[in-house]
Design a protein around this motif. Structure first.
Motif, mmCIF file in Angstrom:
data_model
loop_
_atom_site.group_PDB
_atom_site.id
_atom_site.type_symbol
_atom_site.label_atom_id
_atom_site.label_comp_id
_atom_site.label_asym_id
_atom_site.label_seq_id
_atom_site.Cartn_x
_atom_site.Cartn_y
_atom_site.Cartn_z
ATOM 1 N N GLN A 109 0.836 -1.196 0.000
ATOM 2 C CA GLN A 109 0.000 0.000 0.000
ATOM 3 C C GLN A 109 0.873 1.249 0.000
ATOM 4 O O GLN A 109 0.579 2.237 -0.631
ATOM 5 C CB GLN A 109 -0.926 -0.020 1.229
ATOM 6 N N SER A 110 1.968 1.150 0.733
ATOM 7 C CA SER A 110 2.922 2.242 0.853
ATOM 8 C C SER A 110 4.249 1.621 1.238
ATOM 9 O O SER A 110 4.261 0.602 1.923
ATOM 10 C CB SER A 110 2.445 3.210 1.941
ATOM 11 N N PRO A 111 5.343 2.165 0.795
ATOM 12 C CA PRO A 111 5.552 3.358 -0.012
ATOM 13 C C PRO A 111 5.303 3.081 -1.497
ATOM 14 O O PRO A 111 5.239 1.927 -1.924
ATOM 15 C CB PRO A 111 7.026 3.677 0.235
ATOM 16 N N LEU A 145 -7.191 -3.183 1.105
ATOM 17 C CA LEU A 145 -7.717 -4.459 1.597
ATOM 18 C C LEU A 145 -6.596 -5.379 2.057
ATOM 19 O O LEU A 145 -5.463 -5.298 1.583
ATOM 20 C CB LEU A 145 -8.519 -5.156 0.495
ATOM 21 N N GLY A 146 -6.905 -6.293 2.958
ATOM 22 C CA GLY A 146 -5.984 -7.347 3.355
ATOM 23 C C GLY A 146 -4.770 -6.883 4.135
ATOM 24 O O GLY A 146 -4.677 -5.743 4.589
ATOM 25 N N PHE A 147 -3.842 -7.806 4.285
ATOM 26 C CA PHE A 147 -2.614 -7.613 5.051
ATOM 27 C C PHE A 147 -1.828 -6.397 4.577
ATOM 28 O O PHE A 147 -1.469 -5.525 5.357
ATOM 29 C CB PHE A 147 -1.776 -8.893 4.925
ATOM 30 N N THR A 148 -1.568 -6.340 3.289
ATOM 31 C CA THR A 148 -0.771 -5.235 2.767
ATOM 32 C C THR A 148 -1.586 -3.949 2.695
ATOM 33 O O THR A 148 -1.068 -2.868 2.961
ATOM 34 C CB THR A 148 -0.178 -5.562 1.382
#
Length: 166
Positions: A109-111, A145-148
């Motif tokens: 999701q980031s970076p 969504l989810g873990f990441t």
């Protein structure tokens, strides 16, 4: 699969995931990414290179990185995953395999990683002793969504094609 002239092609898939941690560098594809969090792991926790190594070892039916570089062995504590990738490539060479290509995806999701992709491709190609045009690195998010997506960590997938000469 046998091809013309007795050459064998094999496909491998690798997947890895590491959670974020404080006071760790974020290293992906051998490139240090400026970020407030790093990834937790026994080695440098380079999730991308770990997925690549697992794909290569899996294609050759030689196990996985846990077998080759166990996380309970202090010899690999804080190890540079680029060096581990070079050793993995040597294991493939010792078994008469050569890498045709690698395709990989980092899920974070980031970076944002777009500015680092070319550097990752170059480092992977160099460690594998293949042309950079034979290495693909992509980055995506999971739209929150989810873990990441919930910023718990980063994951990566890799596929590869290797060739064995008889």
């Amino acid at each position: 699969m046998q091809t013309e002239g007795g050459k064998y092609m094999r496909i491998g898939h690798g997947y890895d995931v590491h959670k974020f941690a404080q006071n760790r560098k974020l290293i992906l594809g051998g490139v240090e990414i400026p970020y407030e969090l790093g990834l937790l792991g026994h080695s440098d926790a380079d999730v991308l290179l770990h997925a690549v190594m697992d794909a290569l070892l899996g294609a050759a039916a030689l196990g996985d990185i846990g077998k080759l570089f166990p996380d309970n062995d202090d010899a690999f504590l804080n190890a540079d995953s680029l060096k581990l990738l070079e050793k993995t490539v040597q294991v493939l060479r010792d078994n008469k395999y050569r890498i045709v290509n690698i395709d990989s995806t980092v899920i974070a999701q980031s970076p944002k990683l777009k500015d680092y992709i070319d550097g990752m491709r170059e480092k992977i190609a160099c460690a594998c002793n293949i042309d950079v045009d034979c290495v693909s690195v992509k980055a995506t998010t999971e739209e929150g969504l989810g873990f990441t997506g919930s910023m718990q960590g980063i994951s990566a997938h890799a596929v590869c094609l290797i060739k064995k000469d008889n």
